[in-house]
Write a protein that holds these residues in place. Structure first.
Motif, PDB file in Angstrom:
ATOM      1  N   ASP A  84       0.704  -1.035   0.294  1.00 52.38           N
ATOM      2  CA  ASP A  84       0.118   0.233  -0.080  1.00 52.38           C
ATOM      3  C   ASP A  84       0.554   1.958  -0.085  1.00 52.38           C
ATOM      4  OD1 ASP A  84      -2.373  -1.777  -0.065  1.00 52.38           O
ATOM      5  OD2 ASP A  84      -3.006  -1.195   2.075  1.00 52.38           O
ATOM      6  N   GLU A  85       1.500   0.650   0.744  1.00 48.85           N
ATOM      7  CA  GLU A  85       3.007   2.714   1.028  1.00 48.85           C
ATOM      8  C   GLU A  85       3.167   2.615  -0.683  1.00 48.85           C
ATOM      9  OE1 GLU A  85       4.331   2.431   5.587  1.00 48.85           O
ATOM     10  OE2 GLU A  85       5.668   1.549   3.880  1.00 48.85           O
ATOM     11  N   VAL A  86       4.168   1.342  -1.272  1.00 49.46           N
ATOM     12  CA  VAL A  86       4.298   1.434  -3.050  1.00 49.46           C
ATOM     13  C   VAL A  86       3.465   1.765  -3.801  1.00 49.46           C
ATOM     14  CG1 VAL A  86       5.470   0.125  -4.403  1.00 49.46           C
ATOM     15  CG2 VAL A  86       5.894  -0.144  -2.058  1.00 49.46           C
ATOM     16  N   VAL A  87       2.040   1.776  -3.383  1.00 49.40           N
ATOM     17  CA  VAL A  87       1.099   2.072  -4.311  1.00 49.40           C
ATOM     18  C   VAL A  87       0.751   3.554  -3.906  1.00 49.40           C
ATOM     19  CG1 VAL A  87      -1.535   1.681  -5.456  1.00 49.40           C
ATOM     20  CG2 VAL A  87       0.236  -0.322  -4.931  1.00 49.40           C
ATOM     21  N   ARG A  88       0.545   3.804  -3.391  1.00 44.46           N
ATOM     22  CA  ARG A  88       0.215   5.631  -2.695  1.00 44.46           C
ATOM     23  C   ARG A  88       1.628   6.592  -3.247  1.00 44.46           C
ATOM     24  NH1 ARG A  88      -1.429   3.673   1.878  1.00 44.46           N
ATOM     25  NH2 ARG A  88       0.356   3.773   3.394  1.00 44.46           N
ATOM     26  N   GLN A  89       2.791   5.952  -2.917  1.00 44.47           N
ATOM     27  CA  GLN A  89       4.717   6.862  -3.208  1.00 44.47           C
ATOM     28  C   GLN A  89       3.571   7.108  -5.124  1.00 44.47           C
ATOM     29  OE1 GLN A  89       6.320   8.227  -1.420  1.00 44.47           O
ATOM     30  NE2 GLN A  89       7.142   9.198  -3.340  1.00 44.47           N
ATOM     31  N   LEU A  90       3.728   5.428  -5.561  1.00 45.61           N
ATOM     32  CA  LEU A  90       3.842   5.755  -6.949  1.00 45.61           C
ATOM     33  C   LEU A  90       2.730   6.341  -7.639  1.00 45.61           C
ATOM     34  CD1 LEU A  90       4.299   1.616  -8.297  1.00 45.61           C
ATOM     35  CD2 LEU A  90       6.244   3.650  -8.190  1.00 45.61           C
ATOM     36  N   LYS A  91       2.055   6.737  -6.984  1.00 48.31           N
ATOM     37  CA  LYS A  91       0.045   6.720  -7.430  1.00 48.31           C
ATOM     38  C   LYS A  91       0.623   8.727  -7.677  1.00 48.31           C
ATOM     39  CE  LYS A  91      -3.941   5.345  -7.122  1.00 48.31           C
ATOM     40  NZ  LYS A  91      -5.009   4.913  -6.550  1.00 48.31           N
ATOM     41  N   ALA A  92       1.446   9.220  -6.183  1.00 46.38           N
ATOM     42  CA  ALA A  92       2.407  10.091  -6.610  1.00 46.38           C
ATOM     43  C   ALA A  92       2.653  10.823  -7.364  1.00 46.38           C
ATOM     44  CB  ALA A  92       2.127  10.944  -5.184  1.00 46.38           C
ATOM     45  N   ILE A  93       3.647  10.260  -7.725  1.00 51.94           N
ATOM     46  CA  ILE A  93       5.246  10.515  -8.766  1.00 51.94           C
ATOM     47  C   ILE A  93       4.393   9.773  -9.932  1.00 51.94           C
ATOM     48  CG2 ILE A  93       7.468   8.868 -10.355  1.00 51.94           C
ATOM     49  CD1 ILE A  93       7.938   7.962  -7.071  1.00 51.94           C
ATOM     50  N   ALA A  94       3.588   9.750 -10.365  1.00 55.14           N
ATOM     51  CA  ALA A  94       2.256   9.604 -11.336  1.00 55.14           C
ATOM     52  C   ALA A  94       1.895  10.647 -11.924  1.00 55.14           C
ATOM     53  CB  ALA A  94       1.618   7.921 -11.786  1.00 55.14           C
ATOM     54  N   GLU A  95       0.669  11.139 -11.232  1.00 50.06           N
ATOM     55  CA  GLU A  95       0.415  12.130 -10.782  1.00 50.06           C
ATOM     56  C   GLU A  95       1.455  13.579 -10.885  1.00 50.06           C
ATOM     57  OE1 GLU A  95      -1.462  12.757  -7.804  1.00 50.06           O
ATOM     58  OE2 GLU A  95      -3.502  10.798  -7.751  1.00 50.06           O
ATOM     59  N   SER A  96       2.052  13.552 -10.430  1.00 52.21           N
ATOM     60  CA  SER A  96       3.535  14.453 -10.474  1.00 52.21           C
ATOM     61  C   SER A  96       3.917  15.310 -11.565  1.00 52.21           C
ATOM     62  CB  SER A  96       4.463  14.962  -9.281  1.00 52.21           C
ATOM     63  OG  SER A  96       4.919  14.131  -9.506  1.00 52.21           O
ATOM     64  N   GLU A  97       3.706  14.198 -12.615  1.00 50.79           N
ATOM     65  CA  GLU A  97       4.333  13.575 -14.097  1.00 50.79           C
ATOM     66  C   GLU A  97       3.785  13.038 -14.984  1.00 50.79           C
ATOM     67  OE1 GLU A  97       7.972  14.125 -14.433  1.00 50.79           O
ATOM     68  OE2 GLU A  97       8.480  14.001 -12.256  1.00 50.79           O
ATOM     69  N   ASP A  98       2.453  13.014 -14.768  1.00 51.37           N
ATOM     70  CA  ASP A  98       1.212  13.101 -15.453  1.00 51.37           C
ATOM     71  C   ASP A  98       1.142  12.042 -16.289  1.00 51.37           C
ATOM     72  OD1 ASP A  98      -0.442  15.507 -15.225  1.00 51.37           O
ATOM     73  OD2 ASP A  98       1.361  16.825 -16.398  1.00 51.37           O
ATOM     74  N   ILE A  99       1.726  10.807 -15.515  1.00 52.22           N
ATOM     75  CA  ILE A  99       1.801   9.658 -16.071  1.00 52.22           C
ATOM     76  C   ILE A  99      -0.121   9.223 -15.854  1.00 52.22           C
ATOM     77  CG2 ILE A  99       2.846   7.202 -15.764  1.00 52.22           C
ATOM     78  CD1 ILE A  99       5.485   8.838 -15.005  1.00 52.22           C
ATOM     79  N   GLU A 100      -0.083   8.261 -17.076  1.00 46.94           N
ATOM     80  CA  GLU A 100      -2.013   7.631 -16.377  1.00 46.94           C
ATOM     81  C   GLU A 100      -1.195   5.940 -16.404  1.00 46.94           C
ATOM     82  OE1 GLU A 100      -5.877   7.669 -19.085  1.00 46.94           O
ATOM     83  OE2 GLU A 100      -4.845   9.454 -19.689  1.00 46.94           O
ATOM     84  N   VAL A 101      -2.171   5.522 -15.377  1.00 44.78           N
ATOM     85  CA  VAL A 101      -1.105   4.722 -14.302  1.00 44.78           C
ATOM     86  C   VAL A 101      -2.791   3.753 -13.614  1.00 44.78           C
ATOM     87  CG1 VAL A 101      -0.508   4.729 -13.197  1.00 44.78           C
ATOM     88  CG2 VAL A 101       0.389   3.076 -13.678  1.00 44.78           C
ATOM     89  N   SER A 102      -3.175   2.351 -14.038  1.00 47.00           N
ATOM     90  CA  SER A 102      -4.505   1.956 -13.448  1.00 47.00           C
ATOM     91  C   SER A 102      -3.548   1.542 -12.402  1.00 47.00           C
ATOM     92  CB  SER A 102      -4.845   0.700 -14.645  1.00 47.00           C
ATOM     93  OG  SER A 102      -3.739  -0.080 -14.152  1.00 47.00           O
ATOM     94  N   ASP A 103      -4.743   1.381 -11.129  1.00 46.94           N
ATOM     95  CA  ASP A 103      -4.823   1.147  -9.985  1.00 46.94           C
ATOM     96  C   ASP A 103      -3.979  -0.585 -10.107  1.00 46.94           C
ATOM     97  OD1 ASP A 103      -5.326   3.192  -9.255  1.00 46.94           O
ATOM     98  OD2 ASP A 103      -6.927   2.808  -8.028  1.00 46.94           O
ATOM     99  N   GLY A 104      -4.340  -1.959 -11.159  1.00 45.83           N
ATOM    100  CA  GLY A 104      -4.064  -2.738 -10.955  1.00 45.83           C
ATOM    101  C   GLY A 104      -2.583  -2.888 -11.842  1.00 45.83           C
TER     102      GLY A 104
END
Length: 181
Positions: A84-104
Motif C-alpha cells: 500500500d505504501e509503494v502504491v501510494r508513492q507511485l501514484k503520487a509520482i505518476a500524478e506529478s509526472e502526468d503519467i496515466e497508470v491503472s490501479d492494477g
C-alpha cells in the motif's frame, strides 16, 4: 575501501570542521565488511567523536559488527515498504509526472518490488518509457516479464477442466514469448 588505510584517512579528515553546514556526515555502507584492523581504527574515532561529525553505518548483517562498535551506536532497523505504501508513492509520482497508470498496474509493480521503493520507481519509469498511452497491468507484465493475470486464469481453468491441450498451448505461448516459467 574496507581496510585500515581508508579508516585512517577518515580519522584524519574528521578533525576538520565542515566547510559548509553544521555536520560532516560519513556513510559507510556494508560496514560489516570492514577488517578487524579497520574496526579497531574506527573505534578510536567513535570513542570521542568530534561534535561536528556524524557516522551512518549501513549493513544487512549487524551481527558481524563488533560489540565494541555497536555499543557506541544508535541502531535503527529499517523494514521494507508495504504494498500500500509503494502504491501510494507511485501514484503520487505518476500524478506529478502526468503519467496515466491503472490501479492494477500500480499494485503489480508494488508486488514485484517486494517492498523496495527504488525498484518500484524503476518499474514505473520503465513502463512510462514503453507506454504510448496509459500504463495498464498488461504493459507492466510485459515490462517485468511476468505472466499476465488473464493467462494464469486461463491456465488454471484448463487444468481444472483437465484440458491438457489448452494448457500445453498456453505454456508454449508463454515460453515463445520469452517468459521464464
Amino acid at each position: 575501501n574496507r581496510g585500515i588505510d581508508e579508516i585512517r584517512d577518515v580519522r584524519e579528515k574528521v578533525k576538520f570542521a565542515p566547510a559548509e553546514g553544521q555536520y560532516k556526515v560519513y556513510i559507510i555502507d556494508e560496514v560489516h565488511m570492514l577488517t578487524t584492523e579497520a574496526f579497531n581504527a574506527l573505534l578510536k574515532v567513535l570513542e570521542e567523536p568530534p561534535s561536528h561529525v556524524v557516522f551512518v553505518f549501513a549493513t544487512t548483517e549487524p551481527h558481524r559488527i563488533p560489540a565494541t562498535i555497536l555499543s557506541r551506536c544508535q541502531k535503527f532497523d529499517f523494514r521494507a515498504f508495504t504494498s500500500d505504501e509503494v502504491v501510494r508513492q507511485l501514484k503520487a509520482i505518476a500524478e506529478s509526472e502526468d503519467i496515466e497508470v491503472s490501479d492494477g498496474a500500480l499494485r503489480l509493480m508494488a508486488r514485484h518490488s517486494e517492498g523496495g521503493m527504488r525498484d518500484a520507481i524503476g518499474y514505473l519509469d520503465q513502463c512510462a518509457s514503453f507506454a504510448s498511452g496509459s500504463i495498464d497491468s498488461s504493459l507492466v507484465s510485459q515490462v517485468l516479464g511476468v505472466v499476465e493475470r488473464e493467462r494464469l486464469d486461463a491456465l488454471a481453468d484448463a487444468l481444472k477442466e483437465r484440458d491438457l491441450a489448452s494448457a500445453l498451448i498456453l505454456i508454449k505461448d508463454l515460453t515463445t514469448a520469452g517468459i521464464d516459467l
